[in-house]
Design a protein around this motif. Structure first.
Motif, PDB file in Angstrom:
ATOM      1  N   VAL A  56      39.712  63.220   6.788  1.00 42.08           N
ATOM      2  CA  VAL A  56      41.294  63.103   6.996  1.00 42.08           C
ATOM      3  C   VAL A  56      41.768  64.558   6.528  1.00 42.08           C
ATOM      4  O   VAL A  56      42.749  65.144   7.310  1.00 42.08           O
ATOM      5  CB  VAL A  56      41.959  62.041   6.135  1.00 42.08           C
ATOM      6  N   LYS A  57      41.383  64.911   5.387  1.00 43.93           N
ATOM      7  CA  LYS A  57      41.688  66.109   4.804  1.00 43.93           C
ATOM      8  C   LYS A  57      41.330  67.673   5.787  1.00 43.93           C
ATOM      9  O   LYS A  57      42.188  68.335   6.271  1.00 43.93           O
ATOM     10  CB  LYS A  57      40.965  66.518   3.551  1.00 43.93           C
ATOM     11  N   GLN A  58      40.108  67.495   6.139  1.00 45.61           N
ATOM     12  CA  GLN A  58      39.538  68.399   7.251  1.00 45.61           C
ATOM     13  C   GLN A  58      40.472  68.237   8.499  1.00 45.61           C
ATOM     14  O   GLN A  58      40.810  69.370   9.022  1.00 45.61           O
ATOM     15  CB  GLN A  58      38.129  68.218   7.484  1.00 45.61           C
ATOM     16  N   ASP A  59      40.879  67.195   9.043  1.00 50.23           N
ATOM     17  CA  ASP A  59      41.349  67.064  10.090  1.00 50.23           C
ATOM     18  C   ASP A  59      43.035  67.388  10.070  1.00 50.23           C
ATOM     19  O   ASP A  59      43.371  68.394  11.069  1.00 50.23           O
ATOM     20  CB  ASP A  59      41.618  65.557  10.685  1.00 50.23           C
ATOM     21  N   ILE A  60      43.264  67.437   9.018  1.00 53.36           N
ATOM     22  CA  ILE A  60      44.894  67.842   8.751  1.00 53.36           C
ATOM     23  C   ILE A  60      44.800  69.346   8.960  1.00 53.36           C
ATOM     24  O   ILE A  60      45.597  70.083   9.279  1.00 53.36           O
ATOM     25  CB  ILE A  60      45.637  67.387   7.406  1.00 53.36           C
ATOM     26  N   LYS A  61      43.987  69.923   8.018  1.00 50.30           N
ATOM     27  CA  LYS A  61      43.621  71.527   8.214  1.00 50.30           C
ATOM     28  C   LYS A  61      43.537  72.046   9.470  1.00 50.30           C
ATOM     29  O   LYS A  61      44.114  73.275   9.890  1.00 50.30           O
ATOM     30  CB  LYS A  61      42.575  71.799   7.238  1.00 50.30           C
ATOM     31  N   GLU A  62      42.462  71.442  10.287  1.00 51.59           N
ATOM     32  CA  GLU A  62      42.349  71.729  11.513  1.00 51.59           C
ATOM     33  C   GLU A  62      43.819  71.752  12.446  1.00 51.59           C
ATOM     34  O   GLU A  62      43.802  72.617  13.211  1.00 51.59           O
ATOM     35  CB  GLU A  62      41.345  71.012  12.458  1.00 51.59           C
ATOM     36  N   ARG A  63      44.388  70.629  12.403  1.00 52.31           N
ATOM     37  CA  ARG A  63      45.503  70.516  13.114  1.00 52.31           C
ATOM     38  C   ARG A  63      46.550  71.586  12.843  1.00 52.31           C
ATOM     39  O   ARG A  63      47.367  72.253  13.519  1.00 52.31           O
ATOM     40  CB  ARG A  63      46.197  69.070  12.778  1.00 52.31           C
ATOM     41  N   MET A  64      46.817  72.020  11.333  1.00 53.61           N
ATOM     42  CA  MET A  64      47.732  72.767  11.041  1.00 53.61           C
ATOM     43  C   MET A  64      47.025  74.211  11.388  1.00 53.61           C
ATOM     44  O   MET A  64      48.013  74.960  11.815  1.00 53.61           O
ATOM     45  CB  MET A  64      47.709  72.850   9.424  1.00 53.61           C
ATOM     46  N   PHE A  78      50.843  72.538   3.505  1.00 60.10           N
ATOM     47  CA  PHE A  78      50.573  71.463   2.936  1.00 60.10           C
ATOM     48  C   PHE A  78      49.448  72.148   1.489  1.00 60.10           C
ATOM     49  O   PHE A  78      49.045  72.811   1.375  1.00 60.10           O
ATOM     50  CB  PHE A  78      49.457  70.607   3.643  1.00 60.10           C
ATOM     51  N   LEU A  79      49.816  71.224   0.537  1.00 62.19           N
ATOM     52  CA  LEU A  79      49.104  71.366  -0.852  1.00 62.19           C
ATOM     53  C   LEU A  79      48.272  70.245  -0.854  1.00 62.19           C
ATOM     54  O   LEU A  79      48.750  69.237  -1.293  1.00 62.19           O
ATOM     55  CB  LEU A  79      49.961  71.889  -1.941  1.00 62.19           C
ATOM     56  N   PHE A  80      46.927  70.206  -0.935  1.00 68.91           N
ATOM     57  CA  PHE A  80      46.072  69.179  -1.351  1.00 68.91           C
ATOM     58  C   PHE A  80      45.737  69.302  -2.600  1.00 68.91           C
ATOM     59  O   PHE A  80      45.239  70.305  -3.416  1.00 68.91           O
ATOM     60  CB  PHE A  80      45.028  69.350  -0.404  1.00 68.91           C
ATOM     61  N   VAL A  81      45.680  67.844  -3.150  1.00 65.61           N
ATOM     62  CA  VAL A  81      45.099  67.525  -4.471  1.00 65.61           C
ATOM     63  C   VAL A  81      44.259  66.450  -4.570  1.00 65.61           C
ATOM     64  O   VAL A  81      44.414  65.461  -3.841  1.00 65.61           O
ATOM     65  CB  VAL A  81      46.290  67.337  -5.440  1.00 65.61           C
ATOM     66  N   ASP A  82      43.021  66.722  -4.988  1.00 56.09           N
ATOM     67  CA  ASP A  82      41.929  65.694  -4.881  1.00 56.09           C
ATOM     68  C   ASP A  82      41.838  65.283  -6.381  1.00 56.09           C
ATOM     69  O   ASP A  82      41.572  65.814  -7.488  1.00 56.09           O
ATOM     70  CB  ASP A  82      40.543  66.262  -4.711  1.00 56.09           C
ATOM     71  N   PHE A  83      42.030  63.661  -6.512  1.00 56.25           N
ATOM     72  CA  PHE A  83      41.873  63.041  -8.121  1.00 56.25           C
ATOM     73  C   PHE A  83      41.171  62.198  -7.947  1.00 56.25           C
ATOM     74  O   PHE A  83      41.282  61.214  -7.192  1.00 56.25           O
ATOM     75  CB  PHE A  83      43.418  62.784  -8.375  1.00 56.25           C
ATOM     76  N   ASN A  84      39.995  61.931  -8.626  1.00 55.18           N
ATOM     77  CA  ASN A  84      39.163  61.298  -8.772  1.00 55.18           C
ATOM     78  C   ASN A  84      39.146  60.547 -10.233  1.00 55.18           C
ATOM     79  O   ASN A  84      39.038  60.995 -11.447  1.00 55.18           O
ATOM     80  CB  ASN A  84      37.693  61.639  -8.716  1.00 55.18           C
ATOM     81  N   ALA A  85      39.894  59.441 -10.308  1.00 54.38           N
ATOM     82  CA  ALA A  85      40.175  58.797 -11.578  1.00 54.38           C
ATOM     83  C   ALA A  85      39.121  58.355 -12.371  1.00 54.38           C
ATOM     84  O   ALA A  85      39.019  58.117 -13.654  1.00 54.38           O
ATOM     85  CB  ALA A  85      41.085  57.285 -11.378  1.00 54.38           C
TER      86      ALA A  85
END
Length: 657
Positions: A56-64, A78-85
């Motif tokens: 999903v993250k890669q797809d958004i970047k490619e579309r942008m 877009f600003l992406f934040v990855d959070f692994n609880a």
């Protein structure tokens, strides 16, 4: 060619046509145009949720990137934040950790703008102060010492342990005061400006500053929350509550990858005192997740594609060839509803000069896929499929080192049985192979022949534990390669970490093992040399020999003159204890299995009288006395080849006919 193991980590390499669902998620985030959005990607453990998030993250970047090229969007929209609880569990407050991760990303984003940067730094201070206030209230030491305990977690090494060991001493307080004095400037910057604020006021200010930062930066914050279903309930609830601070805030989108069943159970556990019913638990979850999606389960076609792509990935194909292969396989999956299947031939045709080894592995994948889906222990789970292949690779390497020649497909077939069959069934398979002559089990051969002829298997032919999983076992027996006439000891040997293989040689001395081998292959009466060898074997080992003979004898359907009888009677003649075991065994055979030729063979034995008594007492045999059968038995003994004799026997002794 040496093979590498497959890493059990998320990947953005799409081997399952996940990009269709990922593209849907991406488009929803883009179409929201800054409006708040929360999407839940659900599915069980190992189905590919983390990989889906990466795609999903890669797809958004490619579309942008495409949009920027065509002049349709500004850079850094877009600003992406990855959070692994899961990373923070047991080390930090999940709520504050998530807020800090978001604030830090915004601050780094704002480094080029002085005014915005200052706002980002102030936001971080507020979050630190929020963390301090939360921890101080939990520990309850503020009133006693006036020292902000939580804020010293990073500045006063070891203070947290001192204040939570159940014994707060004067030395502990003195150490805290010294730490505060040493870091007075930092603590003052965090605490004093906000000391009059209550938690609700602080939360309100935090939300306000987040909104201002997002607006000034002109970005949409996309937060990917992963592995939440691995966490304990307090961490799950803390993370969900932190998300709630930002949910429904403009320019935010949350994508939560977790098993919704696990999350709902955490909610239930966390609020167990209130005894929430299913509706309340569901409502709590639904208020956080606007759009619930599930990673689709894999069917046989998808598992074939996945297996074949994993083998192709590990075969040192050229990068461009591998990428083209991936695209074509995904295209085939996308049109599978039309009946377009993934087959070994289809994939081989896409690989120029496909090696013989890779062709064999693709054929193996073709055969294994259906069982990988049907097996309850694998269930088409991508993570379990990788583990299966890794185990298979390790066993192939072990076989190579030990010079054990076993077909890869046979390794895979036995490993598959190990994965899906009950423990009792796998132990039975181990015993069948270990006790068979040269590792070639006649029982397995009979089962395979019966199943492949589409005949029903008699209940008494199933080994222990197999009948309970008969449908899965029948499907397994039909798989290639055939087990009939194959020495399976080598394949079992390299997989002995799963179940210890106790072979005859492990139980017996070399001399006793030779006696057992001779008895198993005996086709006539025992020779003088064999009788001498049996007598020389210790009694304990003779008992083990009888165990193995009776195990083989148990598969016989008719008891006239089966070949195993010669070995049994030879051992019984030499050992009265084993003779009693044989009498008990023969006396327990079904009436329909007993034939006159059995009596003819054994009636002269010293232990036969006891067998006759047992048979005479059997109600299913009519209580017949067998003395009247002795003459016909002698006749049968002398003319075993004569096909007319059984009619004479039936006239003399109908109960045994």
């Amino acid at each position: 060619m040496e093979r590498n193991l497959w890493a059990d980590i998320e990947t953005n390499q799409d081997y399952l046509n996940f990009r269709v669902l990922a593209g849907l998620v991406s488009q929803m985030i883009l179409d929201a145009n800054g409006r708040p959005l929360s999407i839940g990607i659900s599915g069980g453990w190992g189905v590919g949720k983390s990989s889906m998030v990466k795609i999903v993250k890669q797809d958004i970047k490619e579309r942008m990137a495409v949009s920027i090229t065509t002049g349709g969007a500004e850079k850094n929209d877009f600003l992406f934040v990855d959070f692994n609880a899961w990373f923070y569990q047991g080390h930090d407050d999940a709520k504050a950790a998530l807020m800090e991760e978001i604030a830090r990303a915004l601050t780094e984003k704002a480094e080029a703008e002085t005014t915005t940067l200052e706002k980002g730094r102030n936001l971080l201070k507020r979050i630190d102060a929020f963390r301090v206030l939360r921890l101080v209230s939990e520990v309850g030491l503020t009133a006693a010492s006036g020292i902000p305990v939580g804020g010293l977690l990073r500045t006063g090494k070891g203070l947290w342990e001192m204040f939570t060991d159940g014994d707060v001493s004067a030395d502990d307080l003195q150490a805290a005061e010294e730490a505060v004095s040493k870091h007075r400037k930092d603590v003052a910057g965090l605490i004093k400006p906000r000391k009059a604020e209550t938690p609700p006021q602080m939360i309100k200010e935090i939300r306000k500053q987040f909104e201002e930062l997002l607006e000034e930066l002109k970005v949409t914050l996309v937060v990917f929350v992963d592995d939440l279903d691995r966490c304990l309930p307090p961490t799950v609830i803390g993370t969900l509550e932190a998300m709630r601070l930002f949910l429904f805030m403009d320019r935010t989108a949350f994508v939560i990858a977790a098993d919704d069943k696990m999350i709902k159970e955490s909610v239930r556990v966390q609020f167990s005192s209130a005894r929430p019913d299913d509706d309340i638990v569901t409502s709590y979850f639904d208020k956080l997740i606007q759009i619930p999606l599930r990673v689709p389960p894999l069917g046989t076609n998808e598992v074939k594609a996945y297996l074949m792509m994993l083998f192709a990935e590990n075969s040192n194909l050229d990068t461009q060839v591998l990428e083209r292969l991936r695209e074509k396989v995904n295209e085939q999956l996308a049109s599978s509803w039309k009946g377009n299947a993934i087959t070994a031939a289809f994939v081989q045709g896409l690989i120029p000069n496909c090696s013989a080894e890779l062709k064999a592995e693709l054929e193996l994948a073709d055969r294994l896929a259906r069982q990988m889906v049907a097996s309850p222990k694998v269930g088409g789970n991508p993570r379990l499929i990788k583990r299966f292949l890794n185990t298979l690779s390790i066993r192939r390497s072990l076989a190579k080192v030990q010079h054990i020649a076993v077909d890869d497909a046979m390794f895979a077939k036995l490993l598959l049985f190990e994965r899906f069959a009950p423990i009792a069934a796998f132990n039975s398979l181990t015993e069948l192979i270990s006790t068979a002559i040269d590792g070639k089990s006649e029982i397995l051969a009979k089962l395979e022949e019966t199943v492949r002829a589409n005949k029903s298997v008699d209940d008494d032919l199933w080994p222990a534990g197999w009948k309970d999983a008969s449908k899965d076992v029948e499907d397994w027996l039909k798989l290639s390669p055939s087990l009939s006439g194959v020495d399976l000891r080598g394949a079992l040997h390299v997989g002995r970490e799963s179940a210890p293989i106790i072979t005859t040689e492990h139980k017996l001395s070399k001399q006793a093992a030779e006696v057992l081998s001779n008895l198993l292959t005996l086709k006539i009466g025992a020779t003088k040399e064999l009788k001498t060898s049996i007598s020389a074997v210790p009694g304990a080992e003779r008992a083990v020999i009888m165990d193995n003979l009776l195990e083989r004898a148990n598969s016989e359907k008719e008891w006239g003159l089966p070949s195993i009888l010669f070995g049994l009677e030879a051992l019984a003649d030499a050992d009265s204890v084993q003779a009693e075991r044989l009498v008990t065994f023969l006396g327990d055979r079904p009436g329909s299995a007993l034939k006159p030729s059995l009596i003819a063979r054994v009636e002269a034995k010293p232990w036969a009288a006891k067998l006759m008594e047992i048979l005479e007492q059997r109600k299913d045999l009519g209580g017949t006395r067998f003395e009247g059968c002795q003459e016909s038995s002698r006749i049968t003994h002398g003319y075993i080849e004569d096909q007319q004799r059984p009619r004479q026997e039936r006239a003399t002794c109908p109960q045994l006919a």
